[in-house]
Design a protein around this motif. Structure first.
Motif, PDB file in Angstrom:
ATOM      1  N   THR A 113      20.863  40.647 118.154  1.00 60.34           N
ATOM      2  CA  THR A 113      20.186  39.474 117.596  1.00 60.34           C
ATOM      3  C   THR A 113      18.790  39.333 118.190  1.00 60.34           C
ATOM      4  O   THR A 113      17.814  39.060 117.468  1.00 60.34           O
ATOM      5  N   ASP A 116      25.721  38.833 110.709  1.00 64.44           N
ATOM      6  CA  ASP A 116      26.858  38.545 111.598  1.00 64.44           C
ATOM      7  C   ASP A 116      27.420  37.210 111.130  1.00 64.44           C
ATOM      8  O   ASP A 116      27.222  36.161 111.759  1.00 64.44           O
ATOM      9  N   ASN A 136      24.078  33.786 114.996  1.00 66.70           N
ATOM     10  CA  ASN A 136      23.183  33.382 116.094  1.00 66.70           C
ATOM     11  C   ASN A 136      21.708  33.477 115.742  1.00 66.70           C
ATOM     12  O   ASN A 136      20.883  32.797 116.341  1.00 66.70           O
ATOM     13  N   ASP A 184      20.746  41.899 111.048  1.00 66.16           N
ATOM     14  CA  ASP A 184      21.490  41.720 112.301  1.00 66.16           C
ATOM     15  C   ASP A 184      22.978  41.949 112.015  1.00 66.16           C
ATOM     16  O   ASP A 184      23.595  41.199 111.263  1.00 66.16           O
TER      17      ASP A 184
HETATM   18 MG   LIG Z   1      24.292  38.750 117.844  1.00 68.63          MG
END
Ligand SMILES: [Mg+2]
Ligand SMILES: Nc1ncnc2c1ncn2[C@@H]1O[C@H](COP(=O)(O)OP(=O)(O)O)[C@@H](O)[C@H]1O
Length: 257
Positions: free
Chosen positions: A17, A40, A45, A117
């Motif tokens: 991330t 994700d 995040n 990500d």
């Molecule tokens: Mg992450």
């Protein structure tokens, strides 16, 4: 045509991330039209690093109700666009990761770079995220466990027909026992695009009232400089995968058994 690049690792907590957010910010700073997207979908995040934890429309809505991805894009530093994922478990359970591929392919002409990500592991959601891109950057720390998982991710990407373009070594502490750059390149059969030092400024990004990746906050910090160097490498020249001989490919078939 832009580049669809997943940022993957196998192991959790190594900096996917962080790399997605900072490399995306650095590419935008270099004038490249860039989108970062949080695939994700369970442990979202990426949006939090840009202060987008209460974004009203997220990737979950795109993957549940076929909402236009442009409605889930938010503005970041230097013209960067961000697609966060939702934070609730109920919407995560309804989201269909297999829709990601079609959604991303529709953005190829619009952006110079789309950075994705990827979740940890090599299971369904990680494979859907990597498989929705054309190239992958493998993030690892210089530790044996991270490197072993990075290798599994590298092989998974190859099985999905996604080209590994290089590795980023994160959280380098320069301890004598850490794996050296050359050793990592030999082990992963990948060139190292750059190394990011362990830098407290990176971790601080999460705790600010208005969170921002370190590249947008403190350009002079060691980590920000390293991210900017990798971004200019990516933006300047197309980094090609290391050429593999016929015997190398044959060897990798045996290794998969
Ligand atoms: Mg992450
Ligand atoms: N170069 C670095 N220096 C210091 N802390 C880092 C660095 N890279 C990542 N971190 C910290 O490590 C933790 C895990 O990073 P994260 O990017 O969330 O990993 P992942 O997405 O792979 O799970 C975060 O708290 C992050 O701030």
């Amino acid at each position: 045509m832009g580049r669809l690049i997943s940022i993957a690792s196998g192991k959790g907590g190594v900096g996917k991330t962080t790399v997605t957010a900072n490399l995306g910010t650095a590419l935008a700073k270099l004038g490249k039209k860039t989108l970062v997207i949080d695939a994700d979908i369970a442990m979202a995040n990426l949006g939090m690093l840009f202060g987008l934890h209460s974004a009203p429309i997220t990737l979950h809505d795109v993957l549940i109700e076929n909402i236009d991805i442009h409605d889930a894009m938010y503005d970041g530093p230097f013209g960067l666009k961000i697609v966060p994922s939702g934070l609730t478990l109920s919407s995560y359970r309804k989201a269909d990761p297999d829709k990601l591929r079609g959604v991303l392919r529709s953005l190829e002409d619009e952006f110079d770079f789309v950075l994705v990500d990827v979740p940890a592991g090599v299971d369904v959601s990680a494979r859907a995220a990597v498989g929705s891109t054309k190239e992958v950057i493998i993030v690892t720390t210089p530790d044996p466990a991270a490197l072993a998982d990075a290798m599994k991710m590298r092989m998974t990407a190859e099985q999905l027909g996604v080209s590994p373009i290089g590795a980023i070594v994160n959280m380098r502490r320069k301890e004598s026992w850490e794996a050296k750059t050359r050793e990592i390149e030999r082990f992963l059969e990948l060139r190292v695009l750059g190394e990011i030092p362990e830098d407290p400024e990176v971790r601080r990004s999460w705790y600010l009232k208005h969170p921002l990746p370190v590249v947008a906050r403190k350009e002079s910090s060691p980590a920000a400089k390293a991210f900017l160097a990798i971004a200019s490498k990516l933006a300047g020249t197309k980094v090609r995968p290391k050429k593999r001989s016929f015997l190398d490919s044959l060897l990798s078939v045996f290794r998969r058994r």
